[in-house]
Design a protein around this motif. Structure first.
Motif, PDB file in Angstrom:
ATOM      1  N   GLY A  51       0.817  -1.219   0.000  1.00 49.19           N
ATOM      2  CA  GLY A  51       0.000   0.000   0.000  1.00 49.19           C
ATOM      3  C   GLY A  51       0.841   1.254   0.000  1.00 49.19           C
ATOM      4  O   GLY A  51       1.992   1.258   0.400  1.00 49.19           O
ATOM      5  N   GLY A  52       0.251   2.310  -0.455  1.00 51.43           N
ATOM      6  CA  GLY A  52       0.935   3.596  -0.482  1.00 51.43           C
ATOM      7  C   GLY A  52       1.832   3.771  -1.687  1.00 51.43           C
ATOM      8  O   GLY A  52       2.192   2.822  -2.375  1.00 51.43           O
ATOM      9  N   LEU A  53       2.165   5.009  -1.917  1.00 50.37           N
ATOM     10  CA  LEU A  53       3.049   5.341  -3.023  1.00 50.37           C
ATOM     11  C   LEU A  53       4.503   5.261  -2.590  1.00 50.37           C
ATOM     12  O   LEU A  53       4.858   5.694  -1.498  1.00 50.37           O
ATOM     13  CB  LEU A  53       2.741   6.743  -3.535  1.00 50.37           C
ATOM     14  CG  LEU A  53       1.378   6.927  -4.178  1.00 50.37           C
ATOM     15  CD1 LEU A  53       1.151   8.395  -4.499  1.00 50.37           C
ATOM     16  CD2 LEU A  53       1.247   6.086  -5.422  1.00 50.37           C
ATOM     17  N   LYS A  54       5.324   4.706  -3.472  1.00 51.37           N
ATOM     18  CA  LYS A  54       6.751   4.595  -3.238  1.00 51.37           C
ATOM     19  C   LYS A  54       7.476   4.984  -4.515  1.00 51.37           C
ATOM     20  O   LYS A  54       6.918   4.872  -5.599  1.00 51.37           O
ATOM     21  CB  LYS A  54       7.142   3.166  -2.883  1.00 51.37           C
ATOM     22  CG  LYS A  54       6.498   2.603  -1.654  1.00 51.37           C
ATOM     23  CD  LYS A  54       6.926   1.182  -1.475  1.00 51.37           C
ATOM     24  CE  LYS A  54       5.897   0.134  -1.513  1.00 51.37           C
ATOM     25  NZ  LYS A  54       4.570   0.296  -1.837  1.00 51.37           N
ATOM     26  N   THR A  55       8.701   5.416  -4.376  1.00 53.90           N
ATOM     27  CA  THR A  55       9.542   5.662  -5.542  1.00 53.90           C
ATOM     28  C   THR A  55      10.813   4.846  -5.381  1.00 53.90           C
ATOM     29  O   THR A  55      11.469   4.894  -4.355  1.00 53.90           O
ATOM     30  CB  THR A  55       9.882   7.160  -5.678  1.00 53.90           C
ATOM     31  OG1 THR A  55       8.666   7.895  -5.784  1.00 53.90           O
ATOM     32  CG2 THR A  55      10.707   7.412  -6.915  1.00 53.90           C
ATOM     33  N   TYR A  56      11.129   4.081  -6.421  1.00 44.21           N
ATOM     34  CA  TYR A  56      12.300   3.208  -6.447  1.00 44.21           C
ATOM     35  C   TYR A  56      13.350   3.852  -7.353  1.00 44.21           C
ATOM     36  O   TYR A  56      13.039   4.323  -8.439  1.00 44.21           O
ATOM     37  CB  TYR A  56      11.882   1.833  -6.962  1.00 44.21           C
ATOM     38  CG  TYR A  56      12.997   0.843  -7.146  1.00 44.21           C
ATOM     39  CD1 TYR A  56      13.900   0.566  -6.139  1.00 44.21           C
ATOM     40  CD2 TYR A  56      13.125   0.139  -8.333  1.00 44.21           C
ATOM     41  CE1 TYR A  56      14.904  -0.356  -6.304  1.00 44.21           C
ATOM     42  CE2 TYR A  56      14.115  -0.799  -8.514  1.00 44.21           C
ATOM     43  CZ  TYR A  56      15.012  -1.041  -7.504  1.00 44.21           C
ATOM     44  OH  TYR A  56      16.005  -1.960  -7.676  1.00 44.21           O
ATOM     45  N   PHE A  57      14.594   3.889  -6.884  1.00 39.61           N
ATOM     46  CA  PHE A  57      15.703   4.459  -7.638  1.00 39.61           C
ATOM     47  C   PHE A  57      16.696   3.349  -7.980  1.00 39.61           C
ATOM     48  O   PHE A  57      17.655   3.124  -7.237  1.00 39.61           O
ATOM     49  CB  PHE A  57      16.387   5.560  -6.826  1.00 39.61           C
ATOM     50  CG  PHE A  57      15.498   6.734  -6.546  1.00 39.61           C
ATOM     51  CD1 PHE A  57      15.361   7.751  -7.467  1.00 39.61           C
ATOM     52  CD2 PHE A  57      14.786   6.806  -5.360  1.00 39.61           C
ATOM     53  CE1 PHE A  57      14.538   8.832  -7.216  1.00 39.61           C
ATOM     54  CE2 PHE A  57      13.961   7.880  -5.093  1.00 39.61           C
ATOM     55  CZ  PHE A  57      13.830   8.902  -6.025  1.00 39.61           C
ATOM     56  N   PRO A  58      16.475   2.615  -9.099  1.00 38.26           N
ATOM     57  CA  PRO A  58      17.356   1.486  -9.422  1.00 38.26           C
ATOM     58  C   PRO A  58      18.711   1.935  -9.968  1.00 38.26           C
ATOM     59  O   PRO A  58      18.822   2.915 -10.702  1.00 38.26           O
ATOM     60  CB  PRO A  58      16.573   0.738 -10.496  1.00 38.26           C
ATOM     61  CG  PRO A  58      15.746   1.780 -11.157  1.00 38.26           C
ATOM     62  CD  PRO A  58      15.400   2.763 -10.077  1.00 38.26           C
ATOM     63  N   ILE A  59      19.725   1.177  -9.578  1.00 43.61           N
ATOM     64  CA  ILE A  59      21.066   1.290 -10.132  1.00 43.61           C
ATOM     65  C   ILE A  59      21.418  -0.129 -10.557  1.00 43.61           C
ATOM     66  O   ILE A  59      21.441  -1.030  -9.717  1.00 43.61           O
ATOM     67  CB  ILE A  59      22.068   1.802  -9.087  1.00 43.61           C
ATOM     68  CG1 ILE A  59      21.624   3.167  -8.567  1.00 43.61           C
ATOM     69  CG2 ILE A  59      23.477   1.850  -9.667  1.00 43.61           C
ATOM     70  CD1 ILE A  59      22.368   3.617  -7.339  1.00 43.61           C
ATOM     71  N   GLY A  60      21.634  -0.341 -11.861  1.00 40.00           N
ATOM     72  CA  GLY A  60      21.769  -1.723 -12.291  1.00 40.00           C
ATOM     73  C   GLY A  60      22.675  -1.959 -13.469  1.00 40.00           C
ATOM     74  O   GLY A  60      23.286  -1.049 -14.025  1.00 40.00           O
ATOM     75  N   ILE A  61      22.712  -3.234 -13.834  1.00 40.54           N
ATOM     76  CA  ILE A  61      23.483  -3.711 -14.982  1.00 40.54           C
ATOM     77  C   ILE A  61      22.523  -4.441 -15.905  1.00 40.54           C
ATOM     78  O   ILE A  61      21.623  -5.153 -15.455  1.00 40.54           O
ATOM     79  CB  ILE A  61      24.659  -4.606 -14.536  1.00 40.54           C
ATOM     80  CG1 ILE A  61      25.537  -4.963 -15.726  1.00 40.54           C
ATOM     81  CG2 ILE A  61      24.183  -5.831 -13.793  1.00 40.54           C
ATOM     82  CD1 ILE A  61      26.881  -5.554 -15.328  1.00 40.54           C
ATOM     83  N   ASN A  62      22.725  -4.258 -17.195  1.00 40.77           N
ATOM     84  CA  ASN A  62      21.849  -4.801 -18.219  1.00 40.77           C
ATOM     85  C   ASN A  62      22.698  -5.543 -19.245  1.00 40.77           C
ATOM     86  O   ASN A  62      23.692  -5.001 -19.721  1.00 40.77           O
ATOM     87  CB  ASN A  62      21.116  -3.622 -18.878  1.00 40.77           C
ATOM     88  CG  ASN A  62      20.021  -4.063 -19.791  1.00 40.77           C
ATOM     89  OD1 ASN A  62      19.153  -4.808 -19.395  1.00 40.77           O
ATOM     90  ND2 ASN A  62      20.060  -3.580 -21.019  1.00 40.77           N
ATOM     91  N   VAL A  63      22.327  -6.776 -19.567  1.00 37.20           N
ATOM     92  CA  VAL A  63      23.035  -7.562 -20.578  1.00 37.20           C
ATOM     93  C   VAL A  63      22.069  -7.825 -21.719  1.00 37.20           C
ATOM     94  O   VAL A  63      20.997  -8.397 -21.506  1.00 37.20           O
ATOM     95  CB  VAL A  63      23.542  -8.900 -19.995  1.00 37.20           C
ATOM     96  CG1 VAL A  63      24.227  -9.720 -21.066  1.00 37.20           C
ATOM     97  CG2 VAL A  63      24.457  -8.667 -18.818  1.00 37.20           C
ATOM     98  N   MET A  64      22.428  -7.394 -22.911  1.00 34.06           N
ATOM     99  CA  MET A  64      21.634  -7.633 -24.112  1.00 34.06           C
ATOM    100  C   MET A  64      22.443  -8.583 -25.004  1.00 34.06           C
ATOM    101  O   MET A  64      23.532  -8.223 -25.428  1.00 34.06           O
ATOM    102  CB  MET A  64      21.379  -6.332 -24.859  1.00 34.06           C
ATOM    103  CG  MET A  64      20.795  -5.241 -24.010  1.00 34.06           C
ATOM    104  SD  MET A  64      19.043  -5.277 -23.907  1.00 34.06           S
ATOM    105  CE  MET A  64      18.619  -4.697 -25.500  1.00 34.06           C
TER     106      MET A  64
END
Length: 155
Positions: free
Chosen positions: A108-121
Motif C-alpha cells: 500500500g501507499g506510493l513509493k519511488t524506487y531508484f534502481p542502479i543496475g546492470i543490463n546484458v543484451m
C-alpha cells in the motif's frame, strides 16, 4: 572561488554530457546490411524483486540510445518511470543504468524506487537485468532497499 575557476568549472559541467554521450559505438556496414538493429526499441520482460510490483511484466520503450521509459504491471501493483543507460544501449553489449520508478504496490501507499543496475543484451535479442537501490515511501518515514531481476525479449 576566483572568476577563472568558476568559468572552468562551468565549462566542464556543461560539456560533460556532450563528452559522455557523444562517444558512440561504430556500427559496421555488414550489420546494417543484414537488417539487424543495433539499438533495440522495445523490451518485454518478466520480473521478480523487492520493488513494486514484486512479480510482474515489464514493457520498456527505448526513446534514444541512452534513455528509456518503463511500465511495470503485476499481480498487485504497478509502476512507471524512466532510465538512463551508459554506454548507449545496444544488442550484444553490457551496460549500466540508473532510473526512477514511482509506483504503488502490495504493502500500500506510493513509493519511488531508484534502481542502479546492470543490463546484458545478447546478440540473440535476450535481456538479463539486475538492479538494486533505495525505495522511498511517500506516506511513511520507512525506507527500504529494493532490487529486481528481469529476463526478457528485445525487439
Amino acid at each position: 572561488m576566483t572568476h577563472y575557476n568558476f568559468k572552468l568549472t562551468l565549462f566542464v559541467l556543461l560539456s560533460l554530457p556532450m563528452t559522455l554521450f557523444g562517444q558512440d559505438a561504430v556500427v559496421d556496414a555488414a550489420t546494417l546490411n543484414k537488417g539487424e538493429n543495433p539499438t533495440p526499441k522495445n523490451i518485454i520482460s518478466i520480473k521478480i524483486g523487492a520493488d513494486d510490483p514484486w512479480v510482474g511484466i515489464t514493457y520498456e520503450r527505448i526513446l534514444f540510445q541512452y534513455v528509456g521509459t518503463e511500465i511495470q504491471i503485476g499481480v498487485i501493483g504497478a509502476s512507471v518511470g524512466a532510465k538512463l543507460y551508459f554506454p548507449a544501449i545496444r544488442n550484444g553489449q553490457v551496460n549500466f543504468y540508473v532510473g526512477v520508478l514511482p509506483g504503488w504496490g502490495f504493502a500500500g501507499g506510493l513509493k519511488t524506487y531508484f534502481p542502479i543496475g546492470i543490463n546484458v543484451m545478447t546478440k540473440k535479442s535476450m535481456r538479463f537485468s539486475l538492479d538494486a537501490g533505495p525505495r522511498i515511501w511517500h506516506d511513511e518515514n520507512e525506507n527500504f532497499p529494493g532490487f529486481s531481476l528481469k529476463i526478457g525479449k528485445v525487439f
